[in-house]
Design a protein around this motif. Structure first.
Motif, PDB file in Angstrom:
ATOM      1  N   VAL A 109      43.432  33.584  14.800  1.00 10.42           N
ATOM      2  CA  VAL A 109      42.752  34.796  15.313  1.00 10.42           C
ATOM      3  C   VAL A 109      42.874  35.789  14.154  1.00 10.42           C
ATOM      4  O   VAL A 109      42.152  36.415  14.100  1.00 10.42           O
ATOM      5  N   LEU A 110      44.270  35.644  13.519  1.00 10.16           N
ATOM      6  CA  LEU A 110      44.329  36.905  12.179  1.00 10.16           C
ATOM      7  C   LEU A 110      43.323  36.642  11.232  1.00 10.16           C
ATOM      8  O   LEU A 110      42.686  37.479  10.663  1.00 10.16           O
ATOM      9  N   ASP A 111      43.139  35.255  10.868  1.00 11.06           N
ATOM     10  CA  ASP A 111      42.131  35.095   9.809  1.00 11.06           C
ATOM     11  C   ASP A 111      40.823  35.429  10.271  1.00 11.06           C
ATOM     12  O   ASP A 111      39.945  35.990   9.526  1.00 11.06           O
ATOM     13  N   ALA A 112      40.312  35.106  11.496  1.00 11.84           N
ATOM     14  CA  ALA A 112      39.124  35.451  12.023  1.00 11.84           C
ATOM     15  C   ALA A 112      38.788  36.936  12.002  1.00 11.84           C
ATOM     16  O   ALA A 112      37.660  37.607  11.898  1.00 11.84           O
ATOM     17  N   ALA A 113      39.964  37.790  12.399  1.00 15.22           N
ATOM     18  CA  ALA A 113      39.857  39.039  12.429  1.00 15.22           C
ATOM     19  C   ALA A 113      39.876  39.823  10.885  1.00 15.22           C
ATOM     20  O   ALA A 113      39.471  41.096  10.831  1.00 15.22           O
ATOM     21  N   GLY A 114      39.921  38.898   9.991  1.00 22.70           N
ATOM     22  CA  GLY A 114      39.967  39.301   8.414  1.00 22.70           C
ATOM     23  C   GLY A 114      41.228  40.253   8.310  1.00 22.70           C
ATOM     24  O   GLY A 114      41.452  41.013   7.270  1.00 22.70           O
ATOM     25  N   MET A 115      42.366  39.838   8.889  1.00 25.18           N
ATOM     26  CA  MET A 115      43.972  40.343   8.635  1.00 25.18           C
ATOM     27  C   MET A 115      44.214  40.004   7.175  1.00 25.18           C
ATOM     28  O   MET A 115      44.481  38.567   7.286  1.00 25.18           O
ATOM     29  N   GLY A 116      44.293  40.678   6.325  1.00 21.14           N
ATOM     30  CA  GLY A 116      45.062  40.565   5.138  1.00 21.14           C
ATOM     31  C   GLY A 116      46.453  40.336   4.936  1.00 21.14           C
ATOM     32  O   GLY A 116      47.100  39.908   5.803  1.00 21.14           O
ATOM     33  N   GLU A 117      46.867  41.231   3.973  1.00 22.13           N
ATOM     34  CA  GLU A 117      48.437  41.510   4.049  1.00 22.13           C
ATOM     35  C   GLU A 117      48.803  42.197   4.970  1.00 22.13           C
ATOM     36  O   GLU A 117      48.428  43.541   5.308  1.00 22.13           O
ATOM     37  N   CYS A 118      49.857  41.591   5.746  1.00 20.84           N
ATOM     38  CA  CYS A 118      50.318  42.326   6.871  1.00 20.84           C
ATOM     39  C   CYS A 118      51.841  42.171   7.189  1.00 20.84           C
ATOM     40  O   CYS A 118      52.063  40.994   7.491  1.00 20.84           O
ATOM     41  N   ALA A 119      52.745  43.083   7.045  1.00 21.41           N
ATOM     42  CA  ALA A 119      54.065  42.749   7.201  1.00 21.41           C
ATOM     43  C   ALA A 119      54.585  42.276   8.604  1.00 21.41           C
ATOM     44  O   ALA A 119      55.116  41.457   8.786  1.00 21.41           O
ATOM     45  N   ASP A 120      54.280  43.160   9.492  1.00 18.90           N
ATOM     46  CA  ASP A 120      54.586  43.066  10.796  1.00 18.90           C
ATOM     47  C   ASP A 120      53.096  43.123  11.620  1.00 18.90           C
ATOM     48  O   ASP A 120      52.243  43.711  11.392  1.00 18.90           O
ATOM     49  N   LEU A 121      53.528  42.690  12.960  1.00 21.69           N
ATOM     50  CA  LEU A 121      52.306  43.049  14.118  1.00 21.69           C
ATOM     51  C   LEU A 121      53.101  43.529  15.070  1.00 21.69           C
ATOM     52  O   LEU A 121      54.189  43.423  15.555  1.00 21.69           O
ATOM     53  N   LYS A 122      52.370  44.230  15.702  1.00 26.33           N
ATOM     54  CA  LYS A 122      52.518  45.062  16.859  1.00 26.33           C
ATOM     55  C   LYS A 122      51.566  44.486  18.044  1.00 26.33           C
ATOM     56  O   LYS A 122      50.726  44.567  18.269  1.00 26.33           O
ATOM     57  N   LEU A 123      52.429  43.773  19.061  1.00 25.50           N
ATOM     58  CA  LEU A 123      51.875  43.146  20.218  1.00 25.50           C
ATOM     59  C   LEU A 123      51.933  44.055  21.233  1.00 25.50           C
ATOM     60  O   LEU A 123      53.159  44.548  21.647  1.00 25.50           O
ATOM     61  N   SER A 124      50.840  44.125  22.107  1.00 23.33           N
ATOM     62  CA  SER A 124      50.717  45.123  23.196  1.00 23.33           C
ATOM     63  C   SER A 124      50.146  44.412  24.475  1.00 23.33           C
ATOM     64  O   SER A 124      49.176  43.713  24.509  1.00 23.33           O
ATOM     65  N   ALA A 125      50.734  44.812  25.807  1.00 23.31           N
ATOM     66  CA  ALA A 125      50.381  43.967  26.923  1.00 23.31           C
ATOM     67  C   ALA A 125      49.536  44.951  27.914  1.00 23.31           C
ATOM     68  O   ALA A 125      49.820  45.966  27.865  1.00 23.31           O
ATOM     69  N   MET A 126      49.040  44.308  28.774  1.00 23.45           N
ATOM     70  CA  MET A 126      48.476  45.241  29.842  1.00 23.45           C
ATOM     71  C   MET A 126      49.089  46.134  30.524  1.00 23.45           C
ATOM     72  O   MET A 126      48.872  47.388  30.648  1.00 23.45           O
ATOM     73  N   ASN A 127      50.485  45.968  30.643  1.00 22.32           N
ATOM     74  CA  ASN A 127      51.373  46.938  31.392  1.00 22.32           C
ATOM     75  C   ASN A 127      51.986  47.860  30.369  1.00 22.32           C
ATOM     76  O   ASN A 127      53.371  48.579  30.467  1.00 22.32           O
ATOM     77  N   ARG A 128      51.789  47.912  29.072  1.00 20.63           N
ATOM     78  CA  ARG A 128      51.890  48.839  27.991  1.00 20.63           C
ATOM     79  C   ARG A 128      53.197  48.156  27.159  1.00 20.63           C
ATOM     80  O   ARG A 128      53.798  48.949  26.455  1.00 20.63           O
ATOM     81  N   TYR A 129      53.698  46.947  27.627  1.00 26.26           N
ATOM     82  CA  TYR A 129      54.888  46.456  26.962  1.00 26.26           C
ATOM     83  C   TYR A 129      54.567  46.239  25.386  1.00 26.26           C
ATOM     84  O   TYR A 129      53.262  45.806  25.291  1.00 26.26           O
ATOM     85  N   GLN A 130      55.172  46.550  24.410  1.00 27.82           N
ATOM     86  CA  GLN A 130      54.922  46.248  23.165  1.00 27.82           C
ATOM     87  C   GLN A 130      56.159  45.625  22.506  1.00 27.82           C
ATOM     88  O   GLN A 130      57.361  45.678  22.968  1.00 27.82           O
ATOM     89  N   ALA A 131      55.874  44.629  21.513  1.00 26.57           N
ATOM     90  CA  ALA A 131      56.936  43.743  20.804  1.00 26.57           C
ATOM     91  C   ALA A 131      56.335  43.897  19.466  1.00 26.57           C
ATOM     92  O   ALA A 131      55.197  43.863  19.024  1.00 26.57           O
ATOM     93  N   MET A 132      57.370  43.631  18.413  1.00 27.70           N
ATOM     94  CA  MET A 132      56.989  43.481  16.959  1.00 27.70           C
ATOM     95  C   MET A 132      57.462  41.860  16.532  1.00 27.70           C
ATOM     96  O   MET A 132      58.206  41.344  17.140  1.00 27.70           O
TER      97      MET A 132
END
Length: 180
Positions: free
Chosen positions: A95-118
């Motif tokens: 998914v990251l490759d398809a989005a063209g995500m290059g160099e990225c140290a960290d990802l912030k993931l977000s959920a419908m209920n506003r929960y976030q994780a690194m």
């Protein structure tokens, strides 16, 4: 002061219950209709995943776009389910490759209920988590922690069976953002 009897408060529910017991066929039909409509509604939750490469550039994936990517599967136990489960979807790295995500140290993931994780890019490369759309052959719904759930192959790597990785297993996933 004498306390008033509470029978008046109980009369309405008792009359209602008596009516349901006397007409079980009607009650069963009503309950069946409600369950059917709620199940159908739960399945109709559209899949929308936004991957933000930069603040100015983001890519949206719907169900068809995710299904067009190479499929991936993980069979594992999780602390959130009972027993071994089969998760099917797409590898997060694809998914990251398809989005063209290059160099990225960290990802912030977000959920419908506003929960976030690194999640570090290293964790993605090393353990190849899957964005699951199906669990045990069934499309995941809001009630079953879907429609998208990031799942790690926990049984394959005992070292990641800890809170750091469990907290990164975001269900009802909606957004992924690159954090430089």
């Amino acid at each position: 002061m004498k306390e008033k009897p509470r029978t008046a408060f109980l009369a309405a529910p008792i009359v209602l219950l008596r009516g349901l017991v006397q007409a079980p066929n009607v009650a069963m039909v009503v309950i069946g209709v409600l369950i059917t409509f709620s199940a159908v509604a739960a399945l109709r939750v559209p899949i929308n995943l936004t991957v933000s490469v930069t603040p100015e550039h983001s890519v949206r994936f719907n169900r068809q776009a995710l299904e067009a990517l190479p499929s991936a599967q993980i069979i594992t136990q999780t602390p959130f389910t009972q027993g071994e489960q089969r998760f099917e979807g797409v590898a997060l790295s694809n998914v990251l490759d398809a989005a063209g995500m290059g160099e990225c140290a960290d990802l912030k993931l977000s959920a419908m209920n506003r929960y976030q994780a690194m999640l570090s890019a290293d964790m993605v490369a090393r353990y190849q988590p899957v964005i699951a759309m199906k669990r045990n052959g069934q499309a995941m719904t809001l009630r079953t922690l879907g429609p998208l759930w990031l799942v790690f192959p926990l049984d394959q790597y005992p070292a990641i069976q800890n809170d750091r990785f469990y907290s990164a297993m975001v269900w009802q996933l909606t957004d992924i953002a690159c954090q430089p």
